[in-house]
Design a protein around this motif. Structure first.
Motif, PDB file in Angstrom:
ATOM      1  N   GLY A 120       0.777  -1.228   0.000  1.00  0.00           N
ATOM      2  CA  GLY A 120       0.000   0.000   0.000  1.00  0.00           C
ATOM      3  C   GLY A 120       0.808   1.276   0.000  1.00  0.00           C
ATOM      4  N   SER A 121       2.150   1.170   0.028  1.00  0.00           N
ATOM      5  CA  SER A 121       3.016   2.348   0.002  1.00  0.00           C
ATOM      6  C   SER A 121       3.816   2.361  -1.293  1.00  0.00           C
ATOM      7  N   ILE A 122       3.868   3.516  -1.962  1.00  0.00           N
ATOM      8  CA  ILE A 122       4.646   3.660  -3.189  1.00  0.00           C
ATOM      9  C   ILE A 122       6.094   3.942  -2.801  1.00  0.00           C
ATOM     10  N   VAL A 123       6.991   3.031  -3.162  1.00  0.00           N
ATOM     11  CA  VAL A 123       8.393   3.138  -2.766  1.00  0.00           C
ATOM     12  C   VAL A 123       9.288   2.853  -3.965  1.00  0.00           C
ATOM     13  N   ALA A 124      10.536   3.288  -3.863  1.00  0.00           N
ATOM     14  CA  ALA A 124      11.504   2.985  -4.916  1.00  0.00           C
ATOM     15  C   ALA A 124      12.076   1.587  -4.746  1.00  0.00           C
ATOM     16  N   GLU A 125      12.223   1.149  -3.503  1.00  0.00           N
ATOM     17  CA  GLU A 125      12.742  -0.177  -3.194  1.00  0.00           C
ATOM     18  C   GLU A 125      11.954  -0.774  -2.029  1.00  0.00           C
ATOM     19  N   THR A 126      11.799  -2.098  -2.032  1.00  0.00           N
ATOM     20  CA  THR A 126      11.062  -2.747  -0.946  1.00  0.00           C
ATOM     21  C   THR A 126      11.971  -3.111   0.222  1.00  0.00           C
ATOM     22  N   HIS A 127      13.259  -3.312  -0.076  1.00  0.00           N
ATOM     23  CA  HIS A 127      14.227  -3.756   0.931  1.00  0.00           C
ATOM     24  C   HIS A 127      13.834  -5.103   1.540  1.00  0.00           C
ATOM     25  N   ILE A 128      13.179  -5.930   0.736  1.00  0.00           N
ATOM     26  CA  ILE A 128      12.865  -7.293   1.176  1.00  0.00           C
ATOM     27  C   ILE A 128      14.155  -8.106   1.223  1.00  0.00           C
ATOM     28  N   SER A 129      14.314  -8.875   2.281  1.00  0.00           N
ATOM     29  CA  SER A 129      15.480  -9.738   2.418  1.00  0.00           C
ATOM     30  C   SER A 129      15.254 -11.007   1.595  1.00  0.00           C
ATOM     31  N   ILE A 130      15.914 -11.100   0.442  1.00  0.00           N
ATOM     32  CA  ILE A 130      15.693 -12.212  -0.477  1.00  0.00           C
ATOM     33  C   ILE A 130      15.967 -13.557   0.182  1.00  0.00           C
ATOM     34  N   HIS A 131      17.028 -13.641   0.984  1.00  0.00           N
ATOM     35  CA  HIS A 131      17.399 -14.931   1.559  1.00  0.00           C
ATOM     36  C   HIS A 131      16.414 -15.407   2.616  1.00  0.00           C
ATOM     37  N   GLN A 132      15.446 -14.554   2.986  1.00  0.00           N
ATOM     38  CA  GLN A 132      14.405 -14.965   3.927  1.00  0.00           C
ATOM     39  C   GLN A 132      13.008 -14.956   3.296  1.00  0.00           C
ATOM     40  N   ASN A 133      12.907 -14.506   2.054  1.00  0.00           N
ATOM     41  CA  ASN A 133      11.603 -14.348   1.409  1.00  0.00           C
ATOM     42  C   ASN A 133      11.071 -15.686   0.901  1.00  0.00           C
ATOM     43  N   ARG A 134       9.856 -16.040   1.281  1.00  0.00           N
ATOM     44  CA  ARG A 134       9.316 -17.354   0.953  1.00  0.00           C
ATOM     45  C   ARG A 134       8.974 -17.484  -0.541  1.00  0.00           C
ATOM     46  N   ALA A 135       8.641 -16.373  -1.188  1.00  0.00           N
ATOM     47  CA  ALA A 135       8.406 -16.431  -2.633  1.00  0.00           C
ATOM     48  C   ALA A 135       9.677 -16.831  -3.361  1.00  0.00           C
ATOM     49  N   PHE A 136      10.823 -16.315  -2.889  1.00  0.00           N
ATOM     50  CA  PHE A 136      12.120 -16.644  -3.484  1.00  0.00           C
ATOM     51  C   PHE A 136      12.570 -18.047  -3.090  1.00  0.00           C
ATOM     52  N   LEU A 137      12.402 -18.411  -1.826  1.00  0.00           N
ATOM     53  CA  LEU A 137      12.926 -19.682  -1.331  1.00  0.00           C
ATOM     54  C   LEU A 137      12.106 -20.888  -1.775  1.00  0.00           C
ATOM     55  N   TYR A 138      10.770 -20.719  -1.802  1.00  0.00           N
ATOM     56  CA  TYR A 138       9.908 -21.881  -2.024  1.00  0.00           C
ATOM     57  C   TYR A 138       8.857 -21.677  -3.111  1.00  0.00           C
ATOM     58  N   GLY A 139       8.884 -20.547  -3.781  1.00  0.00           N
ATOM     59  CA  GLY A 139       7.812 -20.274  -4.740  1.00  0.00           C
ATOM     60  C   GLY A 139       6.470 -20.133  -4.054  1.00  0.00           C
ATOM     61  N   ASP A 140       6.488 -19.650  -2.816  1.00  0.00           N
ATOM     62  CA  ASP A 140       5.281 -19.553  -1.986  1.00  0.00           C
ATOM     63  C   ASP A 140       4.590 -18.221  -2.269  1.00  0.00           C
ATOM     64  N   ALA A 141       4.019 -18.100  -3.469  1.00  0.00           N
ATOM     65  CA  ALA A 141       3.418 -16.832  -3.877  1.00  0.00           C
ATOM     66  C   ALA A 141       2.356 -17.069  -4.947  1.00  0.00           C
ATOM     67  N   ILE A 142       1.375 -16.185  -4.954  1.00  0.00           N
ATOM     68  CA  ILE A 142       0.281 -16.184  -5.936  1.00  0.00           C
ATOM     69  C   ILE A 142       0.280 -14.814  -6.601  1.00  0.00           C
ATOM     70  N   PHE A 143       0.031 -14.767  -7.918  1.00  0.00           N
ATOM     71  CA  PHE A 143       0.034 -13.467  -8.578  1.00  0.00           C
ATOM     72  C   PHE A 143      -1.081 -13.353  -9.601  1.00  0.00           C
ATOM     73  N   GLU A 144      -1.377 -12.107  -9.956  1.00  0.00           N
ATOM     74  CA  GLU A 144      -2.306 -11.763 -11.026  1.00  0.00           C
ATOM     75  C   GLU A 144      -1.618 -10.788 -11.969  1.00  0.00           C
ATOM     76  N   THR A 145      -1.734 -11.040 -13.267  1.00  0.00           N
ATOM     77  CA  THR A 145      -1.258 -10.098 -14.273  1.00  0.00           C
ATOM     78  C   THR A 145      -2.462  -9.336 -14.813  1.00  0.00           C
ATOM     79  N   LEU A 146      -2.399  -8.013 -14.801  1.00  0.00           N
ATOM     80  CA  LEU A 146      -3.547  -7.166 -15.114  1.00  0.00           C
ATOM     81  C   LEU A 146      -3.236  -6.255 -16.291  1.00  0.00           C
ATOM     82  N   LYS A 147      -4.244  -5.981 -17.083  1.00  0.00           N
ATOM     83  CA  LYS A 147      -4.135  -4.942 -18.108  1.00  0.00           C
ATOM     84  C   LYS A 147      -4.944  -3.746 -17.633  1.00  0.00           C
ATOM     85  N   VAL A 148      -4.298  -2.581 -17.643  1.00  0.00           N
ATOM     86  CA  VAL A 148      -4.938  -1.349 -17.186  1.00  0.00           C
ATOM     87  C   VAL A 148      -5.088  -0.424 -18.382  1.00  0.00           C
TER      88      VAL A 148
END
Length: 279
Positions: free
Chosen positions: A6-34
């Motif tokens: 919900g915040s517009i930022v230049a960087e998320t500063h997410i820690s990749i080595h702890q992120n579950r989407a990176f480690l396990y593919g534990d993520a769901i997404f939607e691709t949208l046309k606007v």
């Protein structure tokens, strides 16, 4: 720019080595046309996203309504230079912690966006050749119908297509039936019958698939059928085309030695654009 929770930022500063989407593919997404500050097929995208999160046991934030989802996408797009059309992606992932078993089902989300050249859908009539990708299969299960970040079949298939000079590949399931293309759902026209594989075969529950099924059902000369497609069926088809929300309809011009027309694809695309303009 990125919309992070919900915040517009230049960087998320997410820690990749702890992120579950990176480690396990534990993520769901939607691709949208606007288009013109409006998310196309918003309701369909929202309810598919909510259903997907429930299926994989991710907690849905209480404030994440359909209106909130569109607002977050538009807020990000307004941070870019003015453009009529955008491709946006919203990705939900479980918060860090745990291994295969997460320590929490609470989620975070990221929205990214990029400009598109064409506002409405256009018909690409350039040569578009496909081949079967037979190295790996899509399994006939509910998880195969979701847009998750577990896309190794699509990635390896895309590399195969690139290395062999194909524009795309068609994916098969463990029954050896054709399920979909690497980047979208498959439709096959034979005579007056427009066929697409059923969700029970393991194909993506595509948003554009749903739109084309509804549009084609209103064309008197077309009989719409959801049934399994064998590789042999492809050779007898008059038209083959791929659908997704960014491209709309992509006609297939060649599969092995068989070449295909695009008259029905062109007509359906015309009706799709009319639906978008007047909705």
């Amino acid at each position: 720019m990125i919309n992070y929770n919900g915040s517009i930022v230049a960087e998320t500063h997410i820690s990749i080595h702890q992120n579950r989407a990176f480690l396990y593919g534990d993520a769901i997404f939607e691709t949208l046309k606007v288009l013109d500050n409006k998310v196309l097929f918003l309701e369909d995208h929202y309810f598919r996203l909510m259903a997907s999160l429930r299926i994989v046991r991710m907690e849905i934030p209480m404030n994440f309504t359909m209106e909130y989802m569109e607002e977050q996408v538009i807020n990000l797009i307004n941070a870019f230079s003015p453009a009529a059309s955008f491709r946006a992606r919203i990705t939900f992932f479980r918060k860090e912690g745990g291994r295969y078993l997460p320590v929490t089902n609470d989620t975070e989300f990221i929205v990214t966006a990029e400009e598109l050249d064409a506002p409405l859908y256009t018909l690409n009539t350039a040569p578009y050749e496909v081949e079967l990708f037979k190295d790996y299969y899509v399994t006939k299960q509910l998880l195969s119908t979701l847009k998750s970040t577990n896309k190794m079949v699509q990635i390896t298939g895309s590399i195969f297509a690139h290395e062999n000079g194909y524009n795309n590949c068609l994916v098969i399931n463990d029954d050896k039936n054709v399920v979909e293309a690497l980047q979208g759902n498959l439709f096959m026209l034979t005579g007056s019958k427009l066929v697409t594989p059923p969700l029970s075969d393991g194909c993506l529950n595509g948003i554009m698939r749903k739109q084309i099924l509804a549009i084609a059902a209103k064309v008197e000369s077309i009989e719409v059928i959801e049934q399994s497609i064998s590789p042999f069926d492809l050779q007898k088809a008059d038209e083959l085309f791929v659908t997704n929300v960014i491209t709309g309809i992509q006609p297939i011009t060649k599969y092995r030695k068989k070449e295909f027309g695009n008259a029905t694809a062109a007509e359906l695309l015309k009706r799709l654009n009319a639906k978008i303009r007047f909705s």
